[in-house]
Motif scaffolding. Structure first.
Motif, PDB file in Angstrom:
ATOM      1  N   THR A  74      72.218  20.589  72.443  1.00  0.00           N
ATOM      2  CA  THR A  74      72.820  21.920  72.369  1.00  0.00           C
ATOM      3  C   THR A  74      73.009  22.514  73.760  1.00  0.00           C
ATOM      4  O   THR A  74      73.680  23.529  73.913  1.00  0.00           O
ATOM      5  N   GLY A  75      72.364  21.896  74.724  1.00  0.00           N
ATOM      6  CA  GLY A  75      72.439  22.436  76.083  1.00  0.00           C
ATOM      7  C   GLY A  75      71.201  23.236  76.435  1.00  0.00           C
ATOM      8  O   GLY A  75      70.959  23.561  77.584  1.00  0.00           O
ATOM      9  N   ASN A  76      70.384  23.573  75.438  1.00  0.00           N
ATOM     10  CA  ASN A  76      69.147  24.304  75.653  1.00  0.00           C
ATOM     11  C   ASN A  76      67.996  23.311  75.470  1.00  0.00           C
ATOM     12  O   ASN A  76      67.690  22.891  74.366  1.00  0.00           O
ATOM     13  N   GLY A  77      67.375  22.930  76.584  1.00  0.00           N
ATOM     14  CA  GLY A  77      66.323  21.910  76.558  1.00  0.00           C
ATOM     15  C   GLY A  77      65.132  22.295  75.696  1.00  0.00           C
ATOM     16  O   GLY A  77      64.586  21.462  74.966  1.00  0.00           O
ATOM     17  N   ALA A  78      64.710  23.557  75.760  1.00  0.00           N
ATOM     18  CA  ALA A  78      63.552  23.998  74.979  1.00  0.00           C
ATOM     19  C   ALA A  78      63.863  23.909  73.487  1.00  0.00           C
ATOM     20  O   ALA A  78      63.038  23.445  72.693  1.00  0.00           O
ATOM     21  N   PHE A  79      65.063  24.335  73.106  1.00  0.00           N
ATOM     22  CA  PHE A  79      65.443  24.264  71.689  1.00  0.00           C
ATOM     23  C   PHE A  79      65.539  22.818  71.230  1.00  0.00           C
ATOM     24  O   PHE A  79      65.076  22.468  70.136  1.00  0.00           O
ATOM     25  N   ASP A  80      66.119  21.955  72.070  1.00  0.00           N
ATOM     26  CA  ASP A  80      66.245  20.543  71.699  1.00  0.00           C
ATOM     27  C   ASP A  80      64.871  19.895  71.519  1.00  0.00           C
ATOM     28  O   ASP A  80      64.670  19.112  70.585  1.00  0.00           O
ATOM     29  N   ASP A  81      63.922  20.240  72.405  1.00  0.00           N
ATOM     30  CA  ASP A  81      62.560  19.701  72.259  1.00  0.00           C
ATOM     31  C   ASP A  81      61.905  20.200  70.982  1.00  0.00           C
ATOM     32  O   ASP A  81      61.270  19.436  70.249  1.00  0.00           O
ATOM     33  N   TRP A  82      62.040  21.495  70.716  1.00  0.00           N
ATOM     34  CA  TRP A  82      61.461  22.065  69.494  1.00  0.00           C
ATOM     35  C   TRP A  82      62.088  21.431  68.257  1.00  0.00           C
ATOM     36  O   TRP A  82      61.399  21.065  67.305  1.00  0.00           O
ATOM     37  N   ARG A  83      63.416  21.295  68.269  1.00  0.00           N
ATOM     38  CA  ARG A  83      64.135  20.714  67.143  1.00  0.00           C
ATOM     39  C   ARG A  83      63.684  19.278  66.902  1.00  0.00           C
ATOM     40  O   ARG A  83      63.434  18.873  65.762  1.00  0.00           O
ATOM     41  N   LYS A  84      63.535  18.496  67.935  1.00  0.00           N
ATOM     42  CA  LYS A  84      63.091  17.109  67.794  1.00  0.00           C
ATOM     43  C   LYS A  84      61.673  17.059  67.226  1.00  0.00           C
ATOM     44  O   LYS A  84      61.381  16.251  66.331  1.00  0.00           O
ATOM     45  N   ALA A  85      60.792  17.920  67.711  1.00  0.00           N
ATOM     46  CA  ALA A  85      59.414  17.945  67.202  1.00  0.00           C
ATOM     47  C   ALA A  85      59.391  18.332  65.723  1.00  0.00           C
ATOM     48  O   ALA A  85      58.642  17.737  64.924  1.00  0.00           O
ATOM     49  N   GLU A  86      60.188  19.311  65.335  1.00  0.00           N
ATOM     50  CA  GLU A  86      60.238  19.731  63.922  1.00  0.00           C
ATOM     51  C   GLU A  86      60.798  18.621  63.039  1.00  0.00           C
ATOM     52  O   GLU A  86      60.283  18.369  61.950  1.00  0.00           O
ATOM     53  N   LEU A  87      61.855  17.969  63.498  1.00  0.00           N
ATOM     54  CA  LEU A  87      62.426  16.873  62.711  1.00  0.00           C
ATOM     55  C   LEU A  87      61.436  15.722  62.560  1.00  0.00           C
ATOM     56  O   LEU A  87      61.328  15.119  61.487  1.00  0.00           O
ATOM     57  N   ASP A  88      60.699  15.423  63.612  1.00  0.00           N
ATOM     58  CA  ASP A  88      59.666  14.384  63.525  1.00  0.00           C
ATOM     59  C   ASP A  88      58.562  14.780  62.549  1.00  0.00           C
ATOM     60  O   ASP A  88      58.081  13.957  61.760  1.00  0.00           O
ATOM     61  N   ARG A  89      58.165  16.051  62.596  1.00  0.00           N
ATOM     62  CA  ARG A  89      57.119  16.531  61.682  1.00  0.00           C
ATOM     63  C   ARG A  89      57.590  16.444  60.232  1.00  0.00           C
ATOM     64  O   ARG A  89      56.857  15.976  59.352  1.00  0.00           O
ATOM     65  N   ILE A  90      58.821  16.853  59.989  1.00  0.00           N
ATOM     66  CA  ILE A  90      59.364  16.798  58.628  1.00  0.00           C
ATOM     67  C   ILE A  90      59.480  15.344  58.154  1.00  0.00           C
ATOM     68  O   ILE A  90      59.166  15.027  57.004  1.00  0.00           O
ATOM     69  N   GLU A  91      59.902  14.473  59.025  1.00  0.00           N
ATOM     70  CA  GLU A  91      60.014  13.054  58.657  1.00  0.00           C
ATOM     71  C   GLU A  91      58.637  12.464  58.335  1.00  0.00           C
ATOM     72  O   GLU A  91      58.497  11.676  57.398  1.00  0.00           O
ATOM     73  N   GLU A  92      57.618  12.871  59.071  1.00  0.00           N
ATOM     74  CA  GLU A  92      56.247  12.416  58.791  1.00  0.00           C
ATOM     75  C   GLU A  92      55.781  12.927  57.424  1.00  0.00           C
ATOM     76  O   GLU A  92      55.161  12.200  56.651  1.00  0.00           O
ATOM     77  N   GLN A  93      56.084  14.188  57.118  1.00  0.00           N
ATOM     78  CA  GLN A  93      55.725  14.729  55.807  1.00  0.00           C
ATOM     79  C   GLN A  93      56.454  13.990  54.700  1.00  0.00           C
ATOM     80  O   GLN A  93      55.875  13.697  53.656  1.00  0.00           O
ATOM     81  N   ARG A  94      57.722  13.670  54.910  1.00  0.00           N
ATOM     82  CA  ARG A  94      58.481  12.914  53.908  1.00  0.00           C
ATOM     83  C   ARG A  94      57.851  11.546  53.689  1.00  0.00           C
ATOM     84  O   ARG A  94      57.728  11.075  52.568  1.00  0.00           O
ATOM     85  N   ARG A  95      57.452  10.897  54.750  1.00  0.00           N
ATOM     86  CA  ARG A  95      56.826   9.581  54.639  1.00  0.00           C
ATOM     87  C   ARG A  95      55.529   9.672  53.841  1.00  0.00           C
ATOM     88  O   ARG A  95      55.272   8.861  52.954  1.00  0.00           O
ATOM     89  N   LYS A  96      54.722  10.694  54.127  1.00  0.00           N
ATOM     90  CA  LYS A  96      53.471  10.878  53.392  1.00  0.00           C
ATOM     91  C   LYS A  96      53.730  11.154  51.915  1.00  0.00           C
ATOM     92  O   LYS A  96      53.041  10.632  51.045  1.00  0.00           O
ATOM     93  N   LEU A  97      54.737  11.991  51.619  1.00  0.00           N
ATOM     94  CA  LEU A  97      55.075  12.270  50.224  1.00  0.00           C
ATOM     95  C   LEU A  97      55.558  11.014  49.500  1.00  0.00           C
ATOM     96  O   LEU A  97      55.213  10.792  48.340  1.00  0.00           O
ATOM     97  N   ASP A  98      56.351  10.190  50.171  1.00  0.00           N
ATOM     98  CA  ASP A  98      56.799   8.938  49.564  1.00  0.00           C
ATOM     99  C   ASP A  98      55.620   8.022  49.262  1.00  0.00           C
ATOM    100  O   ASP A  98      55.566   7.388  48.208  1.00  0.00           O
ATOM    101  N   GLU A  99      54.656   7.956  50.186  1.00  0.00           N
ATOM    102  CA  GLU A  99      53.462   7.141  49.954  1.00  0.00           C
ATOM    103  C   GLU A  99      52.649   7.687  48.784  1.00  0.00           C
ATOM    104  O   GLU A  99      52.171   6.921  47.938  1.00  0.00           O
ATOM    105  N   MET A 100      52.503   9.014  48.718  1.00  0.00           N
ATOM    106  CA  MET A 100      51.751   9.616  47.618  1.00  0.00           C
ATOM    107  C   MET A 100      52.448   9.366  46.283  1.00  0.00           C
ATOM    108  O   MET A 100      51.799   9.079  45.275  1.00  0.00           O
ATOM    109  N   ARG A 101      53.774   9.461  46.254  1.00  0.00           N
ATOM    110  CA  ARG A 101      54.514   9.193  45.022  1.00  0.00           C
ATOM    111  C   ARG A 101      54.324   7.747  44.579  1.00  0.00           C
ATOM    112  O   ARG A 101      54.115   7.464  43.405  1.00  0.00           O
ATOM    113  N   GLU A 102      54.351   6.828  45.519  1.00  0.00           N
ATOM    114  CA  GLU A 102      54.145   5.412  45.189  1.00  0.00           C
ATOM    115  C   GLU A 102      52.733   5.178  44.655  1.00  0.00           C
ATOM    116  O   GLU A 102      52.547   4.450  43.683  1.00  0.00           O
ATOM    117  N   GLU A 103      51.738   5.819  45.267  1.00  0.00           N
ATOM    118  CA  GLU A 103      50.363   5.689  44.777  1.00  0.00           C
ATOM    119  C   GLU A 103      50.237   6.257  43.366  1.00  0.00           C
ATOM    120  O   GLU A 103      49.570   5.670  42.513  1.00  0.00           O
TER     121      GLU A 103
END
Length: 139
Positions: A74-103
């Motif tokens: 976006t041109g804003n380094g702080a926002f891009d870093d925050w956005r990447k961290a949030e997307l990684d966190r959400i992806e980790e939660q999705r992975r955990k939910l998928d594992e829980m559903r499989e269990e």
């Protein structure tokens, strides 16, 4: 799974009556009801597998879209870093939910298997207590 439902994929008086009524009114309705009685249990598995395939397809589209723009910024380094961290966190939660559903799915399969085994053992015990069947002459 609600086994007290009147219309479930099983040979119950309600489903038989609906099937007969369907044949009387319009034969494809009776045929559809017969198919539901015979193959209705498989619909749940078919729906789950279709949903998983669709989820996989859309996830691959999403990851392709993300990977096709590797330098997206976006041109804003702080926002891009925050956005990447949030997307990684959400992806980790999705992975955990998928594992829980499989269990949970595995747990339900084992629970059904244990119930089936218990019913079979009870049937065999009752059959064994009944003694040999004497209604047929020995050959």
């Amino acid at each position: 799974m609600n086994q007290s439902a009147w219309i479930r994929p099983d040979w119950t008086p309600a489903t038989i009556a609906l099937m007969v009524l369907g044949f009387v009114v319009f034969w494809p309705l009776g045929l559809a009801m017969l198919a539901y009685i015979l193959y209705g249990d498989r619909l749940r598995d078919f729906k789950r597998s279709a949903n998983e395939r669709a989820d996989g397809f859309f996830n691959s589209c999403r990851s392709y879209r993300r990977s096709s723009r590797p330098g997206f910024s976006t041109g804003n380094g702080a926002f891009d870093d925050w956005r990447k961290a949030e997307l990684d966190r959400i992806e980790e939660q999705r992975r955990k939910l998928d594992e829980m559903r499989e269990e949970f799915d595995t747990y339900l399969r084992e629970l059904r298997r244990a119930k089936d085994q218990e019913e079979f053992d009870r049937f065999m015990r009752e059959r064994g207590n009944r003694g040999p069947d004497t209604s047929y002459p020995a050959v």
